[in-house]
Design an enzyme around this catalytic site. Structure first.
Site: not given
Ligand code: IPE
Ligand code: IPE
Ligand code: MG
Length: 253
Positions: A28-29, A31-32, A41, A76-77, A79, A204
């Site tokens: 994870d991470g 995008g950030r 992203r 995640n769909w 998004r 998650s």
């Protein structure tokens, strides 16, 4: 509960005797990381694939046998479609570019998750990756793609119910082992440790059944920056944990 890599990047690391049999990673991470660097992203996801390559390499080098990575969840769909499409394209690229090498490295690929809703060519590539590496045995790479733990459990329950309806199983044979044998991960041991990067402290929907006794390690590093040094740090953290599985500490009188 936060593991940090050793500071100078060249740790004095002796492979601990109690290496985890199976490691799960919630990558994870992305995008950030991209947003902080002023990038779209999608670039974060591209760098995430580089980090994945390095991590698989490091896991092999350190003598691990099972690694499962969470690369696309059933949630995640939610998004934007453009991001979902970009993630699918990266999976296509990864399999097309890396399959041959992974095959020659004796890596066996297993895909966890549902094929429902996925484009046909993605399904074909996932099948190809599994088929081409089916006979391999040195290292097991699980790719959780279009994966959700609850969906997996519901699907397993449906498969079991179908067998009972068809007379292949009796009701009394349904126990936790029977359910586990119908999960996508049935050929993998339960994860001894689950690492999550990117500062969030949750599963998650990753391996929710299998994580019953997993050690959880949360790391602040954003996934594109993850590498061998972080994996080594996580292994050290794991080695220092005492697992009791509901029993008593070895120090208990
Ligand atoms: C993880 O990175 C990759 C996927 C979920 C596919 P994110 O895209 O979730 O990155 P953040 O959490 O927004 O930074
Ligand atoms: C988990 O990350 C899924 C993957 C890493 C593939 P998310 O970014 O989707 O998780 P949440 O939404 O923060 O819980
Ligand atoms: Mg995220």
């Amino acid at each position: 509960m936060t593991a940090q890599p050793v500071s100078n990047g060249t740790p004095e690391f002796a492979a601990p005797s109690n290496l985890p049999g199976h490691i799960g990673i919630i990558m994870d991470g992305n995008g950030r990381w991209a947003t902080r660097s002023g990038l779209p992203r999608s670039v974060g996801h591209e760098r995430g694939v580089d980090a994945l390559r390095e991590t698989v390499k490091a896991a092999q080098k350190l003598g691990l046998s099972y690694l499962t990575v969470y690369s696309f969840s059933t949630e995640n769909w939610r998004r934007p479609m453009a991001e979902v499409t970009a993630l699918f394209s990266l999976l296509r690229l990864f399999i097309k570019k890396d399959l041959k090498r992974l095959k020659s490295e004796n890596v066996k690929i297993s895909v966890f998750g549902t094929r429902e809703g996925l484009p046909e060519d993605i399904c074909d590539l996932l099948d190809l990756a599994e088929r081409e590496t089916a006979e391999n045995s040195r290292f097991n790479l699980g790719i959780a793609f279009n994966y959700g733990g609850r969906e997996e459990i519901a699907r397993a329950a449906r498969d079991v119910a179908r067998k009972v309806a068809d007379g292949e199983m009796t009701l009394d044979e349904i126990d936790q082992h029977a359910i586990a044998r119908h999960l996508d991960t049935r050929a993998f041991p339960d994860p001894d440790v689950i690492i999550r990067t990117g500062q969030e402290h949750r599963l998650s929907n990753f391996l929710v059944w299998q994580a019953a006794y997993s050690e959880l390690i949360f790391m602040d590093v954003l996934w594109p920056e993850f590498g061998e040094v972080h994996l080594r740090a996580a292994l050290e953290t794991f080695a220092a944990r005492e697992r009791r599985f509901g029993g008593l500490s070895s120090e208990a009188g």
